[in-house]
Design a protein around this motif. Structure first.
Motif, PDB file in Angstrom:
ATOM      1  N   GLY A   3       0.791  -1.223   0.000  1.00 48.39           N
ATOM      2  CA  GLY A   3       0.000   0.000   0.000  1.00 48.39           C
ATOM      3  C   GLY A   3       0.822   1.271   0.000  1.00 48.39           C
ATOM      4  O   GLY A   3       0.272   2.342   0.125  1.00 48.39           O
ATOM      5  N   GLU A   4       2.150   1.166  -0.145  1.00 48.65           N
ATOM      6  CA  GLU A   4       2.916   2.397  -0.116  1.00 48.65           C
ATOM      7  C   GLU A   4       2.889   3.040  -1.496  1.00 48.65           C
ATOM      8  O   GLU A   4       2.761   2.384  -2.520  1.00 48.65           O
ATOM      9  N   ASP A   5       2.999   4.343  -1.514  1.00 50.27           N
ATOM     10  CA  ASP A   5       2.903   5.118  -2.735  1.00 50.27           C
ATOM     11  C   ASP A   5       4.231   5.080  -3.472  1.00 50.27           C
ATOM     12  O   ASP A   5       5.261   5.446  -2.931  1.00 50.27           O
ATOM     13  N   GLU A   6       4.210   4.610  -4.741  1.00 54.12           N
ATOM     14  CA  GLU A   6       5.439   4.527  -5.518  1.00 54.12           C
ATOM     15  C   GLU A   6       5.953   5.901  -5.923  1.00 54.12           C
ATOM     16  O   GLU A   6       7.114   6.074  -6.246  1.00 54.12           O
ATOM     17  N   ASN A   7       5.088   6.907  -5.954  1.00 52.70           N
ATOM     18  CA  ASN A   7       5.475   8.250  -6.374  1.00 52.70           C
ATOM     19  C   ASN A   7       5.955   9.106  -5.208  1.00 52.70           C
ATOM     20  O   ASN A   7       6.231  10.284  -5.399  1.00 52.70           O
ATOM     21  N   TYR A   8       6.037   8.563  -4.035  1.00 55.48           N
ATOM     22  CA  TYR A   8       6.409   9.358  -2.872  1.00 55.48           C
ATOM     23  C   TYR A   8       7.912   9.627  -2.865  1.00 55.48           C
ATOM     24  O   TYR A   8       8.715   8.736  -3.128  1.00 55.48           O
ATOM     25  N   HIS A   9       8.269  10.857  -2.580  1.00 56.82           N
ATOM     26  CA  HIS A   9       9.665  11.245  -2.445  1.00 56.82           C
ATOM     27  C   HIS A   9       9.879  11.710  -1.010  1.00 56.82           C
ATOM     28  O   HIS A   9       9.154  12.590  -0.532  1.00 56.82           O
ATOM     29  N   PRO A  10      10.856  11.150  -0.297  1.00 51.46           N
ATOM     30  CA  PRO A  10      11.088  11.546   1.102  1.00 51.46           C
ATOM     31  C   PRO A  10      11.389  13.041   1.218  1.00 51.46           C
ATOM     32  O   PRO A  10      11.985  13.640   0.326  1.00 51.46           O
ATOM     33  N   LYS A  11      10.957  13.607   2.329  1.00 50.30           N
ATOM     34  CA  LYS A  11      11.136  15.029   2.572  1.00 50.30           C
ATOM     35  C   LYS A  11      12.140  15.238   3.699  1.00 50.30           C
ATOM     36  O   LYS A  11      12.247  14.421   4.602  1.00 50.30           O
ATOM     37  N   ASP A  12      12.836  16.344   3.656  1.00 51.45           N
ATOM     38  CA  ASP A  12      13.800  16.703   4.688  1.00 51.45           C
ATOM     39  C   ASP A  12      13.027  17.266   5.880  1.00 51.45           C
ATOM     40  O   ASP A  12      12.583  18.417   5.862  1.00 51.45           O
ATOM     41  N   ALA A  13      12.868  16.467   6.916  1.00 50.35           N
ATOM     42  CA  ALA A  13      12.048  16.868   8.061  1.00 50.35           C
ATOM     43  C   ALA A  13      12.699  17.993   8.856  1.00 50.35           C
ATOM     44  O   ALA A  13      12.018  18.935   9.268  1.00 50.35           O
ATOM     45  N   ILE A  14      14.002  17.923   9.056  1.00 49.18           N
ATOM     46  CA  ILE A  14      14.667  18.945   9.868  1.00 49.18           C
ATOM     47  C   ILE A  14      14.725  20.274   9.116  1.00 49.18           C
ATOM     48  O   ILE A  14      14.467  21.334   9.685  1.00 49.18           O
ATOM     49  N   GLY A  15      15.039  20.230   7.833  1.00 50.91           N
ATOM     50  CA  GLY A  15      15.104  21.461   7.041  1.00 50.91           C
ATOM     51  C   GLY A  15      13.766  22.173   6.970  1.00 50.91           C
ATOM     52  O   GLY A  15      13.692  23.402   7.130  1.00 50.91           O
ATOM     53  N   THR A  16      12.703  21.410   6.736  1.00 45.77           N
ATOM     54  CA  THR A  16      11.388  22.042   6.668  1.00 45.77           C
ATOM     55  C   THR A  16      10.923  22.501   8.044  1.00 45.77           C
ATOM     56  O   THR A  16      10.198  23.486   8.152  1.00 45.77           O
TER      57      THR A  16
END
Length: 187
Positions: A3-16
């Protein structure tokens, strides 16, 4: 993972989180300045930070925690959906509740933040479908054009010619009208 999204790109949590904290911290500093300006006694420019600095800290904490929690949960789940946003909203709202120093406030304002941010994410905010990057906007506009298009003759019959709406043979009719009305021969 199922069920995971193939189009997902990880985000920089600390930077944001840093960016969100700085952005909302500036808004909090402006709110602190407004609070200081509305007091009856003159507390000076430093009073904005000494007396009302807590407002700036709460705003900055809300923005940073919302962005951090939202992106961390999205990275862990490989989905950026309303649940990640709602969890971030709960934590951000809980920071406001902590400033009230009451457990019901922490839970209540956190739940309000979760509902608001989850709803805004689910409905794509105030922009509606325009916020959806997968929407085929050009296809929708083309369908609307084909569905609601009216013939030029009907438009001219209702509105008349001019203002950018000209039917076939307009130049000849214009020349004839000018010649009859003013006696001017238009080349």
């Amino acid at each position: 993972m199922a069920g995971e999204d193939e189009n997902y790109h990880p985000k920089d949590a600390i930077g944001t989180a840093v960016q969100g904290g700085l952005t909302t911290g500036v808004v909090g500093a402006i709110a602190s300045g407004v609070q200081a300006a509305l007091t009856k006694q003159n507390i000076g420019i430093l009073g904005t930070f000494t007396k009302y600095g807590g407002t700036t800290a709460v705003f900055a904490g809300m923005g940073a925690s919302y962005m951090f929690v939202r992106n961390v949960t999205a990275n862990l789940r490989h989905k950026d959906d309303l649940y990640s946003s709602a969890l971030g909203g709960f934590v951000a709202g809980s920071i406001v509740g902590v400033s009230k120093r009451s457990l019901p406030s922490i839970i209540g304002i956190g739940a309000l933040g979760a509902v608001l941010t989850g709803t805004m994410t689910a409905t794509h905010g105030l922009r509606g479908r325009r916020g959806d990057p997968d929407a085929d906007i050009l296809g929708e506009k083309d369908v609307a054009r084909r569905t609601y298009r009216r013939p030029v003759a009907e438009t001219i019959a209702e509105l008349g010619e001019g203002r950018g709406i000209y039917g076939p043979g307009y130049e000849e009719r214009r020349k004839q009208r000018l010649k009859e009305t003013y006696g001017i021969e238009v080349p």
